[in-house]
Every structure is written in C-alpha cells, then in structure tokens.
Design an enzyme around this catalytic site. Structure first.
Site, mmCIF file in Angstrom:
data_model
loop_
_atom_site.group_PDB
_atom_site.id
_atom_site.type_symbol
_atom_site.label_atom_id
_atom_site.label_comp_id
_atom_site.label_asym_id
_atom_site.label_seq_id
_atom_site.Cartn_x
_atom_site.Cartn_y
_atom_site.Cartn_z
ATOM 1 N N GLU A 65 -2.612 6.333 8.543
ATOM 2 C CA GLU A 65 -3.363 7.037 7.910
ATOM 3 C C GLU A 65 -4.945 8.300 8.330
ATOM 4 O OE1 GLU A 65 -5.924 5.760 4.947
ATOM 5 O OE2 GLU A 65 -3.600 5.453 3.467
ATOM 6 N N ARG A 116 -6.663 -7.655 -9.906
ATOM 7 C CA ARG A 116 -7.468 -8.882 -10.036
ATOM 8 C C ARG A 116 -8.857 -8.011 -10.346
ATOM 9 N NH1 ARG A 116 -10.524 -8.908 -5.502
ATOM 10 N NH2 ARG A 116 -9.484 -7.893 -3.582
ATOM 11 N N HIS A 136 -14.402 -3.901 8.358
ATOM 12 C CA HIS A 136 -13.194 -3.323 7.315
ATOM 13 C C HIS A 136 -13.213 -4.144 5.936
ATOM 14 C CE1 HIS A 136 -12.389 0.129 9.835
ATOM 15 N NE2 HIS A 136 -11.650 -1.494 10.355
ATOM 16 N N LYS A 179 0.513 -1.418 0.274
ATOM 17 C CA LYS A 179 -0.109 0.166 -0.070
ATOM 18 C C LYS A 179 1.108 1.384 0.073
ATOM 19 C CE LYS A 179 -3.963 -1.734 2.580
ATOM 20 N NZ LYS A 179 -5.124 -2.315 1.768
HETATM 21 P P1 ADP Z 1 -12.987 -7.120 -2.711
HETATM 22 O O1 ADP Z 1 -12.857 -6.069 -2.726
HETATM 23 O O2 ADP Z 1 -12.122 -8.021 -4.036
HETATM 24 O O3 ADP Z 1 -13.901 -8.163 -1.815
HETATM 25 P P2 ADP Z 1 -11.408 -8.783 -0.276
HETATM 26 O O4 ADP Z 1 -10.767 -7.781 0.232
HETATM 27 O O5 ADP Z 1 -12.747 -8.692 -0.293
HETATM 28 O O6 ADP Z 1 -11.862 -8.189 -1.785
HETATM 29 O O7 ADP Z 1 -11.009 -9.977 -0.709
HETATM 30 C C1 ADP Z 1 -11.593 -10.797 -1.862
HETATM 31 C C2 ADP Z 1 -11.232 -12.438 -1.469
HETATM 32 O O8 ADP Z 1 -9.733 -12.603 -1.541
HETATM 33 C C3 ADP Z 1 -12.132 -13.109 -0.460
HETATM 34 O O9 ADP Z 1 -12.044 -14.053 -1.166
HETATM 35 C C4 ADP Z 1 -11.017 -12.225 0.444
HETATM 36 O O10 ADP Z 1 -11.390 -13.567 2.062
HETATM 37 C C5 ADP Z 1 -9.750 -13.032 0.132
HETATM 38 N N1 ADP Z 1 -8.118 -12.216 0.184
HETATM 39 C C6 ADP Z 1 -8.289 -10.632 0.438
HETATM 40 N N2 ADP Z 1 -7.085 -10.396 0.708
HETATM 41 C C7 ADP Z 1 -6.318 -11.523 1.388
HETATM 42 C C8 ADP Z 1 -5.128 -12.387 1.429
HETATM 43 N N3 ADP Z 1 -4.239 -10.710 1.890
HETATM 44 N N4 ADP Z 1 -5.054 -13.469 2.117
HETATM 45 C C9 ADP Z 1 -5.444 -13.969 1.855
HETATM 46 N N5 ADP Z 1 -7.073 -14.074 1.094
HETATM 47 C C10 ADP Z 1 -7.356 -12.727 1.382
HETATM 48 P P1 ADP Z 2 -7.569 -3.948 2.766
HETATM 49 O O1 ADP Z 2 -6.688 -4.256 1.665
HETATM 50 O O2 ADP Z 2 -7.830 -4.643 3.720
HETATM 51 O O3 ADP Z 2 -8.892 -3.945 1.439
HETATM 52 P P2 ADP Z 2 -8.123 -1.000 2.465
HETATM 53 O O4 ADP Z 2 -7.249 0.308 2.527
HETATM 54 O O5 ADP Z 2 -8.800 -1.273 1.197
HETATM 55 O O6 ADP Z 2 -7.564 -2.339 2.880
HETATM 56 O O7 ADP Z 2 -9.384 -0.662 3.475
HETATM 57 C C1 ADP Z 2 -10.490 -1.652 3.666
HETATM 58 C C2 ADP Z 2 -11.372 -0.883 4.140
HETATM 59 O O8 ADP Z 2 -11.451 0.095 5.569
HETATM 60 C C3 ADP Z 2 -11.893 0.511 3.428
HETATM 61 O O9 ADP Z 2 -13.205 -0.314 3.010
HETATM 62 C C4 ADP Z 2 -12.558 1.636 4.489
HETATM 63 O O10 ADP Z 2 -13.745 0.738 4.402
HETATM 64 C C5 ADP Z 2 -11.642 1.736 5.501
HETATM 65 N N1 ADP Z 2 -10.867 2.468 5.589
HETATM 66 C C6 ADP Z 2 -9.334 2.321 4.874
HETATM 67 N N2 ADP Z 2 -8.762 3.574 5.020
HETATM 68 C C7 ADP Z 2 -9.949 4.088 5.629
HETATM 69 C C8 ADP Z 2 -8.865 5.890 6.401
HETATM 70 N N3 ADP Z 2 -8.250 6.692 6.669
HETATM 71 N N4 ADP Z 2 -10.084 6.059 6.671
HETATM 72 C C9 ADP Z 2 -11.636 5.930 7.119
HETATM 73 N N5 ADP Z 2 -11.795 4.208 6.695
HETATM 74 C C10 ADP Z 2 -11.165 3.786 6.289
HETATM 75 MG MG MG Z 3 -9.417 -2.822 -0.075
#
Ligand code: ADP
Ligand code: ADP
Ligand code: MG
Length: 499
Positions: free
Chosen positions: A202, A294, A237, A118
């Site tokens: 953040e 992806r 989240h 990230k």
């Molecule tokens: P999306 O935004 O497509 O919903 P998610 O973050 O929910 O993305 O992840 C999509 C799929 O990948 C889910 O089935 C989640 O359990 C899996 N996943 C996401 N990140 C990881 C990770 N770092 N390790 C294992 N599984 C992951």
């Molecule tokens: P992941 O890789 O687990 O998907 P993200 O960075 O996409 O991580 O964040 C997942 C969720 O966490 C976001 O969809 C949002 O709901 C919350 N989130 C992430 N960053 C922030 C932020 N700076 N302020 C408020 N909510 C956040």
């Molecule tokens: Mg995300």
C-alpha cells in the site's frame, strides 16, 4: 420472550467482566471459561458459573473451540460472546457455535471470513464505492515484481500481511534499497503470527490519522453508524490513546465517512457490532484500511458520547431484534478519551513489563470509567496481552476531557511494574495533541524516554519531595500532601516521578 438466557463469555480479563455486567443487567445468566493461569481472576469470580478449559497458553485454552463448546454444553449456555482478540474473528468458531445450535453474539461466519482477509475486504468494499489506499489488489510473492509496483506507487510504501492484525506483519519501506529485506521480514512475521504469509503493498499515506467508524447492523438489513473514534496515538502501529469525536472531522466529512462506513458494512451483509477503519491523509482524504468484525477495545468512548451500551445492543441484535433507533436519532454528547494502561515500559521501547501489582488504586470521580480485570496484589500473567486497564474520561469539551484525564492519571496509583500511564500523561500535556495537530507518528516525532524523567532543574521541588517522603513515613499522607501543596504537587504525583 428472550431467546438468550445464559451467555458464555469466551474471553478473559476486563472485556469478559464488561460483557458479563451488561448480560447480568439484561437479566441473563453468565458462564466464564478460564485457563489454569486465571483460576483466581475476577471474571471467574464474577460469573454465575465457571469452567476450566486448560493450561495457561491460549493455544491450549482460550483458543480451543472444542473445549469452549464443551463448556457451553456442560452449563447449558445458549449463546457465546467472543469478546475481542482470541476467537473473536475466527469464522470457524462462529460457524461451529451456530452448528451446535447456539447463538453467536457477533456477525455471520461468512462476513468474518470475508473481512478477515484485508485484500478480499478491499475488493468487496471497493465495489460499494468505498475509497481504497492506492496499492496492490493481489498477494505478492515475487520481490522483483513487488519492487516494480512499489516504484510505480512511489515511496514510502507499506508492506502488509493480508491476514494481519494487532499491527503485526507490517513494514514501512522508505526506499528501494531496503525493500527486499523488509519484505522478507513481513512475510516471516505474517507466517509465524497468522500461518499465512500473503503480503501486499500500500502507499504509505503521509501524515496519516487513524479514524474509524463504529457501525451496527441487524438481521433485517438495517445498518447505522455510531460516529467515529480517532486512534492516531499508536506505538508499533497499535493504539494506545483513543477519542471520540475526532478533532479534525467537519460535520460534512463525518457524514461522508459515515456513509462510506455503512456501505462497507453492506458490502458483506453485516449484522452485529463492527468497525470500519480508515486512514486520513493531510488533505483529509480518507481511505478504507480494514474492517474489524467484533467489539473493539476502544468501544467505551463511543458509549460515552452516545449514551448507548454496545454490549446490550449486540445481545439484542443477536436475538434477532431490529436496531431500536434510526441514524437521524443519534447525537454526540461531549467528548471522551480512553487511554490503555499496559504493563509495559515506555522507556524501554514499550516492551512488556510483567509482574505483580504491588499497589493498585483506581481514580474516581464524575465522568471517569475504569474497565479493568485486576486487583491489588494480583499478577499480570505473561501468557496474554499485557493490558491492565482502560481509563475513560468523558466531559463537555475536548479540553475538559484532557484536563480530567490528566487529573485521573495523577490519581491512578500503580506500583510493582512499569505502565503506559506516565506516557499517556505526556501525550495529554503535549501541544501537538492538545491542538489536535498530530498524526500516527506522534511517538516517533515527540517522545523520548527522557520526557518521563523528573525534572532535575527544580531542585527546590526535589528537596521538598524528599522531605515529603520522610513526612509520609512518619506523619502520614495528610502532612506530606500539605508540604507538597506548597510546590503544587501531591504524594501520588511525587511517587510517579521518582526514578
Ligand atoms: P483494537 O482496534 O480493538 O484495538 P487490536 O488490533 O489492538 O484491535 O486488537 C485487539 C485485541 O486483539 C488485542 O488484545 C490484540 O492483542 C488482539 N489481537 C488482534 N489481532 C490479533 C491476532 N491476529 N492474533 C492474536 N491476537 C490479536
Ligand atoms: P491491523 O490489522 O494491524 O490493525 P491496519 O491495516 O488496521 O492493521 O493498520 C494498523 C495501523 O497501521 C493503522 O492504524 C495506521 O496507523 C497504520 N497504517 C496502516 N495502513 C497505512 C497506510 N497505508 N499508510 C499509513 N499508515 C498506515
Ligand atoms: Mg486495524
């Protein structure tokens, strides 16, 4: 002449099936891989060929690059689609697929690596004028230093794992007093989930809404966006309801964010399908969160409003074709909502509730799509993600899509385990969701398990329901539905409301 003739899908469940269906329509052969827990599963039965790649734990099967490459060699597959999760964002996998002379249906290993961190991703897109959430640009290890930074940013702050995903390794910190403890937790969670304990800070955006853009790039340098999806309804989240378009974006804002998304993709020379995630604050300022390199779980809502098959598009791009349309050719049609049906118990903190699908009946009708990987009588294996299905409703307007979703949820019959269906019905009926005036804290703000309990004040209804139950047993469903019609319900609704 097609470059790809046979696709191996390195995944399982609904997404493996969804990819194989599109591959088949494109005239391609399909290969499934499966763990010992998935021997009887639908994706294995659907594929032209299937190869067992090991024991149930994903570390011994779906995450084993060597075994998957062996399966491809053994079956003569010439391309691999990774789906989502598992190896989909693993740059080593993408590279080894290409090194083996096969086509990886996804972006370059380099783009995956850059966007997989990230922090690196933020630095890369900032250079292309994409706005970032205020925060640190380097990983932080020292608690005292981290506290200083948090104080300058201003509480609440979010501690995040640089290698994070799936909502893991993320902690909201309200004030300085709890900072050290939360930072320790984030580091240990990140270390155990990703093998990398780097965290950063953040600003926690107030009243945040999650808005992401679907982008596509080709190998000739063209990038387009396929509009946005709003995924603000989340627990832990993690998304549980998604929709397209978002109810808050004006055409001007959409244009600005779309351009930023295209720039973010260009920052890493991206090709294939990808998602740029943004967070929107209460003044509609938007900030880059991360890029997912992806196909996304929620891609069907984009397919519904654009009429495009994103997997077909992925395959053509992987074969080296140009994107077959221009940005200005694209239009949105109607409104689509997806709910994720997880085997988990909303009344028990959304914890997984693994078991057997005793009854399983999908809803049907115009504008309804169900992507699933199970049938009645099957077990939801405890080794993998507990998602049973995705239910997608598409209609002319947002209101009509919500009404369709409420009806489809009522018609969906699942017994044997707890699911998120009832919870999603609650969301659809809630004024905050219906008015479009909600943010990612919807669950904390409005949801209590009591909301899923049947309403005991309607004693008349309760009595009719009991009678209907008896009628159902002795006289069948038609008679029971007849009795329930008098109080405006049906057998399936009554079943769902039983505690
Ligand atoms: P999306 O935004 O497509 O919903 P998610 O973050 O929910 O993305 O992840 C999509 C799929 O990948 C889910 O089935 C989640 O359990 C899996 N996943 C996401 N990140 C990881 C990770 N770092 N390790 C294992 N599984 C992951
Ligand atoms: P992941 O890789 O687990 O998907 P993200 O960075 O996409 O991580 O964040 C997942 C969720 O966490 C976001 O969809 C949002 O709901 C919350 N989130 C992430 N960053 C922030 C932020 N700076 N302020 C408020 N909510 C956040
Ligand atoms: Mg995300």
């Amino acid at each position: 002449m097609r470059k790809i003739k046979k696709i191996l899908v390195a995944n399982r469940g609904e997404i493996a099936l969804r990819i194989m269906r599109s591959a088949r329509e494109a005239g391609l052969q399909t290969v499934a891989v499966f763990s010992e827990a998935d021997r009887q599963s639908l994706h294995v039965r659907y594929a032209d060929e299937a190869v067992c790649i090991g024991p149930p734990p994903s570390s011994e099967s779906y995450l084993r690059i060597d075994k998957i490459l062996d399966a491809a060699r053994q079956t003569g597959a010439d391309a691999i689609h990774p789906g989502y999760g598992f190896l989909s964002e693993n740059e080593t996998f993408a590279q080894r697929v290409e090194d083996a002379g096969l086509i990886f249906i996804g972006p370059s290993a380099k783009a995956i690596e850059l966007m997989g961190s990230k922090l690196a991703a933020k630095a890369a897109v900032a250079a292309f004028h994409v706005p970032l959430v205020p925060g640190t640009t380097e990983p932080i290890t020292d608690v005292a230093r981290a506290k200083e930074i948090a104080a300058t940013i201003g509480y609440p702050v979010l501690i995040k794992a640089s290698a994070g995903g799936g909502g893991k390794g993320m902690r909201v910190v309200e004030n300085e007093a709890s900072f050290a403890e939360q930072m320790e937790r984030a580091i240990s969670e990140a270390t155990s989930a990703f093998g990398d304990g780097s965290v950063f800070i953040e600003k926690y955006v107030t009243s945040p809404r999650h808005i992401e853009f679907q982008i596509f790039g080709d190998k000739h340098g063209n990038v387009v966006h396929l509009f946005e999806r709003e995924c603000s309804i989340q627990r832990r989240h993690q998304k549980v309801v998604e929709e397209a378009p978002s109810s808050v974006l004006t055409p001007e804002k959409r244009k600005l964010m779309g351009e930023a998304a295209i720039n973010a993709a260009k920052a890493c020379g991206y090709y294939g399908a990808g998602t740029i995630e943004f967070i929107l604050d209460d003044k509609l300022n938007f900030y880059f969160l991360e890029m997912n390199t992806r196909l996304q779980v929620e891609h069907p809502v984009t397919e519904a409003i654009t009429g495009l098959d994103l997997v077909q598009l992925q395959i053509r791009i992987a074969e080296g074709e140009k994107i077959p349309f221009k940005q200005e050719d694209l239009q949105m049609h109607g409104h689509a909502i997806e709910i994720r049906v997880y085997a988990e118990d909303p009344a028990n903190n959304f914890l997984p509730d693994i078991g057997k699908l005793k009854t399983y009946k999908r809803p049907q009708g115009h504008g309804i799509r169900v992507d699933d990987g199970f049938e009645q009588g099957m077990d939801i294996p405890f080794y993998y993600d507990p998602m049973i299905a995705k239910l997608i409703c598409h209609a002319e307007t947002r209101e009509a899509a919500i009404e369709k979703m409420i009806r489809a949820i009522q018609d969906y019959e699942i017994t044997g385990l707890e699911t998120t269906l009832g919870f999603c019905g609650f969301v659809m009926k809630h004024d905050a969701f219906r008015s479009g005036n909600f943010d990612t804290r919807f669950v904390e703000k409005y949801f209590t398990p009591a909301a899923l309990q049947p309403d005991h004040t309607h004693t008349e209804e309760a009595i009719v329901a009991i009678l209907a139950g008896t009628l159902l047993k002795s006289n069948g469903r038609g008679a029971a539905d007849g009795a329930l019609a008098a109080v405006g319900t049906t057998v399936s609704r009554w079943r769902k409301n039983r505690s």
